[in-house]
Design an enzyme around this catalytic site. Structure first.
Site, mmCIF file in Angstrom:
data_model
loop_
_atom_site.group_PDB
_atom_site.id
_atom_site.type_symbol
_atom_site.label_atom_id
_atom_site.label_comp_id
_atom_site.label_asym_id
_atom_site.label_seq_id
_atom_site.Cartn_x
_atom_site.Cartn_y
_atom_site.Cartn_z
ATOM 1 N N HIS A 147 -0.997 -0.761 8.150
ATOM 2 C CA HIS A 147 -1.803 -1.913 8.078
ATOM 3 C C HIS A 147 -3.241 -2.045 7.734
ATOM 4 C CE1 HIS A 147 -1.819 -6.355 8.285
ATOM 5 N NE2 HIS A 147 -3.049 -6.213 8.734
ATOM 6 N N GLU A 148 -3.909 -1.315 8.722
ATOM 7 C CA GLU A 148 -5.421 -1.355 8.720
ATOM 8 C C GLU A 148 -5.965 -0.471 7.615
ATOM 9 O OE1 GLU A 148 -5.065 -3.784 11.793
ATOM 10 O OE2 GLU A 148 -6.582 -3.609 10.385
ATOM 11 N N HIS A 151 -5.654 -2.385 4.206
ATOM 12 C CA HIS A 151 -6.877 -2.991 4.153
ATOM 13 C C HIS A 151 -7.881 -2.295 3.278
ATOM 14 C CE1 HIS A 151 -5.789 -6.774 5.931
ATOM 15 N NE2 HIS A 151 -5.676 -6.274 7.003
ATOM 16 N N TYR A 162 -10.801 -12.546 1.519
ATOM 17 C CA TYR A 162 -10.020 -12.627 2.674
ATOM 18 C C TYR A 162 -9.982 -14.072 2.986
ATOM 19 C CZ TYR A 162 -8.127 -10.627 6.940
ATOM 20 O OH TYR A 162 -7.150 -10.379 8.195
ATOM 21 N N GLU A 171 -3.404 -9.877 3.494
ATOM 22 C CA GLU A 171 -2.677 -9.681 4.781
ATOM 23 C C GLU A 171 -1.221 -9.199 4.407
ATOM 24 O OE1 GLU A 171 -2.722 -9.524 8.200
ATOM 25 O OE2 GLU A 171 -4.731 -9.104 7.481
ATOM 26 N N ASP A 230 -8.562 -19.260 10.987
ATOM 27 C CA ASP A 230 -8.036 -17.886 10.502
ATOM 28 C C ASP A 230 -8.058 -17.617 8.771
ATOM 29 O OD1 ASP A 230 -7.023 -15.241 10.569
ATOM 30 O OD2 ASP A 230 -4.714 -15.885 10.370
ATOM 31 N N HIS A 235 -3.208 -14.940 8.148
ATOM 32 C CA HIS A 235 -2.019 -14.265 8.943
ATOM 33 C C HIS A 235 -0.853 -15.132 9.171
ATOM 34 C CE1 HIS A 235 -5.566 -11.749 10.547
ATOM 35 N NE2 HIS A 235 -4.606 -10.931 10.257
HETATM 36 C C1 LIG Z 1 -3.526 -7.489 15.937
HETATM 37 C C2 LIG Z 1 -4.702 -7.938 14.841
HETATM 38 C C3 LIG Z 1 -5.587 -9.100 15.145
HETATM 39 C C4 LIG Z 1 -6.541 -9.511 14.077
HETATM 40 C C5 LIG Z 1 -6.391 -8.940 12.815
HETATM 41 C C6 LIG Z 1 -5.651 -7.848 12.531
HETATM 42 C C7 LIG Z 1 -5.585 -7.263 11.134
HETATM 43 O O1 LIG Z 1 -5.594 -6.287 10.783
HETATM 44 O O2 LIG Z 1 -5.442 -8.352 10.022
HETATM 45 C C8 LIG Z 1 -4.723 -7.458 13.373
HETATM 46 O O3 LIG Z 1 -3.834 -6.281 13.145
HETATM 47 C C9 LIG Z 1 -2.614 -6.421 12.641
HETATM 48 O O4 LIG Z 1 -2.367 -7.644 12.348
HETATM 49 C C10 LIG Z 1 -1.719 -5.450 12.452
HETATM 50 C C11 LIG Z 1 -0.507 -5.350 11.769
HETATM 51 C C12 LIG Z 1 -0.620 -5.698 13.311
HETATM 52 ZN ZN LIG Z 2 -4.722 -7.325 8.415
#
Ligand SMILES: Cc1cccc(C(=O)O)c1OC(=O)C1CC1
Ligand SMILES: [Zn+2]
Length: 308
Positions: A147-148, A151, A162, A171, A230, A235
């Site tokens: 996921h990261e 990005h 974003y 996302e 957010d 998200h």
């Molecule tokens: C845990 C977390 C908190 C805030 C932003 C993100 C983000 O990277 O958007 C995040 O990571 C995820 O969502 C990963 C996929 C589970």
């Molecule tokens: Zn993310």
């Protein structure tokens, strides 16, 4: 030239043993992987003293090329899974690192104090340790690492802004490629989320409602475009394109779906694309790569989430 890469062993966040690509120099071994093509280096750091500054921190080293200590577990997984995601993008699409130019993939673990977050900072990945209740070390989940790193791919391709719908797409593409890398289940973050409570997750692509996300445009949440909102619920509203992806993957299978999603992300989507633009980009990609059957499957998926 002296080839100094080595193979070490480490213990991951969930107690699993794995081989790690390391680098030997001055009588010690580094979590520094030089085995990838076109010099795609993967390097992992530890922020030891926690805190929210002084990135990237310190190289993770071990004189015996073994990384089994508790404090090394997060680094072992950040390093190993970054390599797995590099391999996914290279083997599946021929993409060399997130910039397709062999950029170094840098991760820092033990970022912050009990930090229940992971992120791509614009230059590197950072992983908190979690507070032990909501999360354990966040690099312990390959879908989070994917996921990261996605990005980073998005920032170098579509550059989806974003916030609001483009942010929810940003996302969603990270969750969808998280699924493609870790297609054992439709859940996100389940391996490190609430370690004391098995079976739950941060999000579900097959059932966004299960974790408070909409799965249809009629449930779109108009949250404020602020940090506390957010950024317009990126998200939250990602549940809608996530559900469309679930339908598309179920109709076409992973291989056709991942090619359609990668082409949409890298060829058609632009910074301010909204959900309707994403539908069109995915339909066009399906047409470019396959044909009418595949286009219709994409159209049906987006009909089913109320996006036209
Ligand atoms: C845990 C977390 C908190 C805030 C932003 C993100 C983000 O990277 O958007 C995040 O990571 C995820 O969502 C990963 C996929 C589970
Ligand atoms: Zn993310």
């Amino acid at each position: 030239n002296v080839v100094k890469h080595a193979t070490g062993t480490g213990t991951g966040v969930l107690g699993d043993t794995k081989s790690v690509n390391t680098y030997y120099s001055n009588n010690t071994y580094y979590l520094y992987d030089t085995t990838k093509p076109m010099s795609g280096v993967i390097e992992t750091f530890d922020n030891y003293n926690g805190g929210y500054s002084s990135l990237p921190g310190y190289y993770v080293t071990d004189s015996g090329n073994t990384f089994h200590a508790e404090w090394q577990k997060a680094a072992v997984d950040a390093h190993y899974y970054a390599g797995e995601v590099f391999d996914y993008y290279y083997d599946t699409f021929g993409r060399v690192s997130f910039d397709d130019q062999g950029a170094t993939i840098r991760s820092t673990v033990h970022y912050g104090n009990n930090y229940n977050n992971a992120a791509w900072t614009g230059n590197q990945m950072i992983y908190g340790d979690g507070d032990g209740s909501t999360f354990t070390y966040l690099s312990g989940a390959d879908d989070i690492v994917a996921h990261e790193l996605t990005h980073a791919v998005t920032d170098r391709t579509a550059q989806l802004v974003y916030e609001n719908q483009s942010g929810a797409l940003n996302e969603s593409f990270s969750d969808v490629f998280g699924y493609f890398v870790d297609s054992e289940d439709w859940l996100m973050g389940e391996d490190v989320y609430t370690p004391g409570q098995p079976g739950d997750a941060l999000r579900s692509l097959s059932d966004p409602n299960a974790y408070g996300q909409p799965d249809h445009m009629s449930e779109y949440e108009n949250l404020p475009n602020t940090e506390e909102g957010d950024w317009g619920g990126v998200h939250t509203n990602s549940g809608i394109p996530n559900k469309a992806a679930y339908y598309t993957i179920n109709s076409l299978g992973i291989t056709k779906a991942e090619n359609i999603y990668y082409r949409a992300l890298t060829v058609y989507l632009t910074p301010n694309s909204d959900f309707s633009d994403a539908r069109a980009a995915l339909e066009q990609s399906a047409q470019d790569l396959y044909g009418t059957t595949e286009v219709n499957a994409v159209s049906q998926a987006w009909d089913d989430v109320g996006v036209y």
